[in-house]
Design a protein around this motif. Structure first.
Motif, PDB file in Angstrom:
ATOM      1  N   LYS A   1      91.954   2.809  42.187  1.00  0.00           N
ATOM      2  CA  LYS A   1      91.539   1.965  43.306  1.00  0.00           C
ATOM      3  C   LYS A   1      92.778   1.413  44.010  1.00  0.00           C
ATOM      4  N   LEU A   2      92.687   1.236  45.319  1.00  0.00           N
ATOM      5  CA  LEU A   2      93.827   0.778  46.114  1.00  0.00           C
ATOM      6  C   LEU A   2      93.490  -0.511  46.853  1.00  0.00           C
ATOM      7  N   THR A   3      94.508  -1.338  47.054  1.00  0.00           N
ATOM      8  CA  THR A   3      94.331  -2.533  47.882  1.00  0.00           C
ATOM      9  C   THR A   3      94.396  -2.140  49.356  1.00  0.00           C
ATOM     10  N   ARG A   4      94.039  -3.106  50.222  1.00  0.00           N
ATOM     11  CA  ARG A   4      94.107  -2.833  51.650  1.00  0.00           C
ATOM     12  C   ARG A   4      95.537  -2.504  52.064  1.00  0.00           C
ATOM     13  N   GLU A   5      96.499  -3.240  51.517  1.00  0.00           N
ATOM     14  CA  GLU A   5      97.896  -3.006  51.868  1.00  0.00           C
ATOM     15  C   GLU A   5      98.355  -1.613  51.439  1.00  0.00           C
TER      16      GLU A   5
ATOM     17  N   HIS B   1      92.962 -12.451  43.533  1.00  0.00           N
ATOM     18  CA  HIS B   1      92.730 -13.001  44.867  1.00  0.00           C
ATOM     19  C   HIS B   1      92.589 -11.897  45.911  1.00  0.00           C
ATOM     20  N   ASP B   2      92.641 -10.679  45.481  1.00  0.00           N
ATOM     21  CA  ASP B   2      92.593  -9.539  46.411  1.00  0.00           C
ATOM     22  C   ASP B   2      91.373  -8.670  46.107  1.00  0.00           C
ATOM     23  N   SER B   3      91.180  -7.653  46.915  1.00  0.00           N
ATOM     24  CA  SER B   3      90.113  -6.669  46.680  1.00  0.00           C
ATOM     25  C   SER B   3      90.725  -5.283  46.574  1.00  0.00           C
ATOM     26  N   VAL B   4      90.091  -4.421  45.790  1.00  0.00           N
ATOM     27  CA  VAL B   4      90.526  -3.025  45.688  1.00  0.00           C
ATOM     28  C   VAL B   4      89.366  -2.138  46.113  1.00  0.00           C
ATOM     29  N   TYR B   5      89.724  -0.925  46.612  1.00  0.00           N
ATOM     30  CA  TYR B   5      88.733  -0.045  47.204  1.00  0.00           C
ATOM     31  C   TYR B   5      88.886   1.373  46.645  1.00  0.00           C
ATOM     32  N   CYS B   6      87.755   2.058  46.603  1.00  0.00           N
ATOM     33  CA  CYS B   6      87.784   3.486  46.247  1.00  0.00           C
ATOM     34  C   CYS B   6      86.532   4.152  46.770  1.00  0.00           C
ATOM     35  N   ILE B   7      86.565   5.471  46.840  1.00  0.00           N
ATOM     36  CA  ILE B   7      85.363   6.208  47.210  1.00  0.00           C
ATOM     37  C   ILE B   7      84.531   6.411  45.950  1.00  0.00           C
TER      38      ILE B   7
END
Length: 352
Positions: free
Chosen positions: A25-29, A69-75
């Motif tokens: 998973k990746l952060t927005r940055e 404090h951040d979010s992570v994203y993945c498909i």
């Protein structure tokens, strides 16, 4: 690097597909950095969230998770899951009619359907086992010609060949041009076969696709529809062993009960089975030692088989737990085969 941010949504989708999965998973940055590095596309915070919402509207499964404090994203779910891709890769690699070069090309395309991390597993899958591959690059296109003819209700013309001991192609019947109405393709024993109606003999015939060369699609419409409508592809394939021709017979096979799964695997679950309990020495010829390991339950089945050397060798390969008991002409063929093989090896022993 591309600078057109109008394409950013596509680039964002590609980053998600290639660089994320449930284990990565990746952060927005991190996603923004990849967009700039790979495509030269800038992605501000507000733009990022809008485009994530757009992907979601398009049916792309984007998973968001809180991480500190951040979010992570993945498909999330994809068109093909990794286990499905592994099956497809192994099918491509095990296919004898697809050359090694074409196999590699297809597998690379399949790898693009998953993340770069899972693609490594697909790449490793390629080398699980080495299989004999066909050397004819044109097979790939021969299949396409056949499908085109079938879809457009046209005959095909081609030449058919065998290999000689010098590994040279020898055209059958002095280079005869075969004109056949193709009706379907079937897969048997890791080979591709075209099933078609041959007007010269007025019957359905099969042709191995990798032995078809110089193929073209005719302007003539196909014939043999009635014959094909009466044709059962699965039944036809089951009757033939390695697609070798011969005479069709209703063969009685007697076997130890432990062999029933092998018979089901080869002939299907619908074959008739008669189960009887009898002493081994009453059911099987030979000394008691040769019958060791046989259970007291003996089964019997009758199957329609095209009797060829391939079929007889298959029976012999099952050892003393299986034998043909009828009809008499097939039993005689088996005895003759055993006698001929015995003479060959006897001659070899005498030469020594």
């Amino acid at each position: 690097m591309a600078k057109d941010n109008k394409l950013r949504l596509i680039y964002l989708y590609k980053v998600f597909c290639e660089y994320t999965d449930e284990n990565h998973k990746l952060t927005r940055e991190e996603i923004a950095d990849l967009l700039m590095e790979k495509y030269g596309a800038e992605c501000e915070r507000k733009t990022f969230y809008k485009e994530i919402a757009l992907l979601d509207e398009l049916g792309v499964d984007i998973i968001t998770e809180k991480k500190g404090h951040d979010s992570v994203y993945c498909i999330g779910s994809r068109l093909f899951e990794l286990p499905e891709l592994k099956i497809l890769v192994d099918s491509v690699q095990s296919s004898k009619f697809i050359t090694q070069n074409k196999s590699s090309e297809l597998i690379k395309k399949l790898e693009n359907l998953t993340s770069k991390y899972d693609a490594v597993e697909l790449d490793r899958q390629v080398y699980v086992t080495e299989r004999i591959k066909n050397e004819n690059e044109k097979i790939y296109y021969t299949v396409d010609y056949i499908h085109h003819a079938i879809n457009n209700n046209k005959k095909i013309e081609f030449q058919y060949f065998d290999w000689n001991y010098r590994k040279e192609k020898v055209l059958r019947h002095d280079g005869k041009i075969y004109k056949v109405s193709p009706w379907t393709l079937i897969w048997d024993n890791l080979n591709y076969y075209m099933i078609g109606f041959d007007e010269d003999v007025n019957e359905i015939r099969h042709y191995r696709v990798d032995k078809i060369i110089n193929i073209s699609v005719s302007e003539e419409e196909r014939c043999g529809l009635n014959e094909f409508n009466a044709f059962n592809a699965a039944e036809y394939s089951n009757k033939l062993f390695g697609m070798f021709d011969g005479t069709e017979e209703n063969v009685t096979i007697e076997a130890d009960e432990s062999m029933v799964n092998i018979l089901f695997d080869r002939f299907g679950m619908n074959i008739p089975i008669i189960v009887r309990k009898s002493k081994k020495d009453e059911c099987w010829s030979g000394s008691p030692e040769s019958n060791s390991g046989l259970s007291e339950h003996i089964i019997e089945t009758r199957v329609n088989v095209v009797v060829s050397d391939q079929f007889l060798c298959w029976i012999l390969g099952l050892g003393n737990k299986v034998r043909i008991t009828g009809p008499n002409n097939v039993v005689d063929m088996m005895r003759e085969m055993i006698r001929e093989r015995g003479e060959i090896y006897q001659l070899n022993d005498e030469k020594k």
